[in-house]
Structures are given as C-alpha cells and as structure tokens.
Design an enzyme around this catalytic site. Structure first.
Site, PDB file in Angstrom:
ATOM      1  N   TYR A   1       3.916  10.316 -10.994  1.00 48.52           N
ATOM      2  CA  TYR A   1       2.789   9.522 -10.199  1.00 48.52           C
ATOM      3  C   TYR A   1       2.129   8.422 -11.413  1.00 48.52           C
ATOM      4  O   TYR A   1       2.082   7.157 -11.120  1.00 48.52           O
ATOM      5  CB  TYR A   1       2.209  10.050  -9.628  1.00 48.52           C
ATOM      6  CG  TYR A   1       0.855   9.751  -8.585  1.00 48.52           C
ATOM      7  CD1 TYR A   1       1.441   8.883  -7.475  1.00 48.52           C
ATOM      8  CD2 TYR A   1      -0.423   9.409  -9.188  1.00 48.52           C
ATOM      9  CE1 TYR A   1       0.368   8.480  -6.690  1.00 48.52           C
ATOM     10  CE2 TYR A   1      -1.264   8.723  -8.206  1.00 48.52           C
ATOM     11  CZ  TYR A   1      -0.877   8.221  -6.972  1.00 48.52           C
ATOM     12  OH  TYR A   1      -1.753   7.389  -6.232  1.00 48.52           O
TER      13      TYR A   1
ATOM     14  N   LYS B   1       2.331   4.191 -11.645  1.00 46.24           N
ATOM     15  CA  LYS B   1       1.093   3.334 -11.267  1.00 46.24           C
ATOM     16  C   LYS B   1       0.695   2.533 -12.555  1.00 46.24           C
ATOM     17  O   LYS B   1       0.261   1.180 -12.236  1.00 46.24           O
ATOM     18  CB  LYS B   1      -0.065   4.429 -10.769  1.00 46.24           C
ATOM     19  CG  LYS B   1      -0.094   4.986  -9.634  1.00 46.24           C
ATOM     20  CD  LYS B   1       0.215   3.927  -8.353  1.00 46.24           C
ATOM     21  CE  LYS B   1       0.149   4.595  -6.963  1.00 46.24           C
ATOM     22  NZ  LYS B   1       0.412   3.687  -5.883  1.00 46.24           N
TER      23      LYS B   1
ATOM     24  N   ALA C   1       3.136   7.234 -14.416  1.00 46.28           N
ATOM     25  CA  ALA C   1       3.920   6.436 -14.635  1.00 46.28           C
ATOM     26  C   ALA C   1       4.134   5.215 -13.674  1.00 46.28           C
ATOM     27  O   ALA C   1       4.453   3.972 -14.000  1.00 46.28           O
ATOM     28  CB  ALA C   1       5.357   7.014 -15.237  1.00 46.28           C
TER      29      ALA C   1
ATOM     30  N   ASN D   1       0.884  -1.351   0.143  1.00 46.72           N
ATOM     31  CA  ASN D   1      -0.025  -0.108  -0.169  1.00 46.72           C
ATOM     32  C   ASN D   1       0.962   1.145  -0.026  1.00 46.72           C
ATOM     33  O   ASN D   1       0.280   2.346  -0.526  1.00 46.72           O
ATOM     34  CB  ASN D   1      -0.928  -0.043   1.132  1.00 46.72           C
ATOM     35  CG  ASN D   1      -1.577   1.277   1.491  1.00 46.72           C
ATOM     36  OD1 ASN D   1      -2.496   1.841   0.802  1.00 46.72           O
ATOM     37  ND2 ASN D   1      -0.981   1.965   2.452  1.00 46.72           N
TER      38      ASN D   1
END
Length: 226
Positions: A151, A155, A153, A75
């Site tokens: 961010y 994910k 890229a 997470n």
C-alpha cells in the site's frame, strides 16, 4: 457545466467527493465496479457507469460512453492483502499495484482524448501520506505505525506518476491529494477524520481554475513539500 468522472465512487471518500462536487455544480459520472451496489451514489444525482480500473475492456467501454469530460478523479484504491513482511509475496504486491497504480494509468490514458477537448482539464489522483518516506519515519505522524509495504509503495508511485503526468501535460492541472487518516472501510473506520475532512484536498484540487497549481501533492492543510 463541468463534467467529472470519479472512480470508486460508491462509498467512502468517493461517495463524499461525489456529493460535494455535485453540490459545487458538477455533473458527476460515478464509476463503480458493480452498478447494482450504487444506490447511495444514484441518490445523490450522479450518473452511474460500470468501471473496473483493473479491467482494460471495462475502462475502455466506460470512457467510450462519456461524451465529454473536464475533471477526472482517480479515487479507486485498495488497502491490499499484505500488512507486514511475513504475509507479503509477489502476488500481493502485484494485486495492490494493479488497482492503485496501473488502474490510474488505464483510466487516465483512456480519458486523455476527452480531457484534451476541455477548456479547463483537471486530473486529481487520490494518494496518501503513507507514500511519503519521511512521514513513515516520523513517530509524530499518523503514517508512522503503517507496516504495509504494497500500500505504501503504491501511494508513493501515485505521487510520482502525478508529477510526471503534470510535466507531460502542461495544459492540464494534474495533482495528487492526501485524504489523511480518515474513517473509511479501508481502515475499518478507525481514522480520526470524517469523510468530509478527508475529501477537502480532493475537492479543492478538482475545482481549480487554469491558474491553479499542477504537479503538486496537497492535504487539507495545503501543499506538501515533495
């Protein structure tokens, strides 16, 4: 009892995932960078361990201290420091990838020996709809206004590495979750979903049985076509 490790567990989505999985009967180990800032997660009944996903020694020490593991929820993540093109440089890209992508690799590789001993091993990687190019190009989607390159890229990479891990580990359930636009510190609490709604997919994937899907990307509404 199912033993679950959640990284970045002391706030936001991680804290709510911890609460819900404890409620579901899991024995949750909360991985946090600073155990001195983990009172909220301790209050839920989780065991707190120091785990910094950007530090290989920290990851190794944390996983060595765990006697068993059934579920890993990757997470931990950062929004990054670059939100457009003008403030983007290689360091900003590298820092975001180090936490959001390489961090998952560090933890997962260290956790594999324990997961291989489980009768129902599960890995859930918390990704995002901003990792989907077609969502970023659809004006009707929440992802459309996002301009951040690192961010998005990172994910996209999380979604892809999830598929590849699933192919390599057919004995495990390995999936990615999309929290959706959820109010957390990452977006200054501007999201329109609650953290409970934002953890629906993660919790569902973390509680699969051996007949469940693998190599998939799910939102709270179900499977997202890749």
């Amino acid at each position: 009892m199912t033993t679950t490790l959640i990284t970045g567990a002391n706030k936001g989505l991680g804290l709510e995932t911890t609460r819900r999985l404890i409620e579901a009967g899991h024995d949750v180990i909360a991985g946090v960078r600073d155990p001195d800032k983990a009172d909220d997660v301790r209050a839920l009944g989780a065991q707190v361990i120091r785990l910094d996903v950007t530090d290989t020694a920290s990851v190794t020490e944390a996983l060595t201290s765990i006697p068993r593991l059934d579920v890993l929820v990757n997470n931990a993540g950062v929004i990054g420091s670059a939100h457009g093109v003008d403030d983007l440089d290689a360091d900003a890209m590298a820092d975001t990838l180090d936490t959001n992508v390489v961090g998952i690799i560090r933890v997962t590789q260290a956790a594999l020996p324990l997961l291989r001993e489980s009768t129902n091993p599960i890995i859930v990687n918390v990704a995002s709809g901003v990792g989907m190019g077609r969502f970023l190009q659809d004006p009707q989607r929440d992802e459309f206004p996002v301009g951040s390159i690192p961010y998005a890229a990172s994910k996209a990479a999380v979604i892809t590495l999830t598929v590849q891990y699933a192919k390599n580990l057919p004995e495990m359930r390995v999936n990615a979750s999309d929290p959706g636009y959820t109010a957390t510190d990452l977006n200054a609490n501007t999201g329109h979903q609650s953290v409970t709604e934002g953890t629906d997919a993660t919790v569902a994937l973390a509680t699969l049985d051996r007949a469940g899907p693998t190599g998939e990307f799910h939102s709270r509404s179900g499977r997202i076509d890749l």
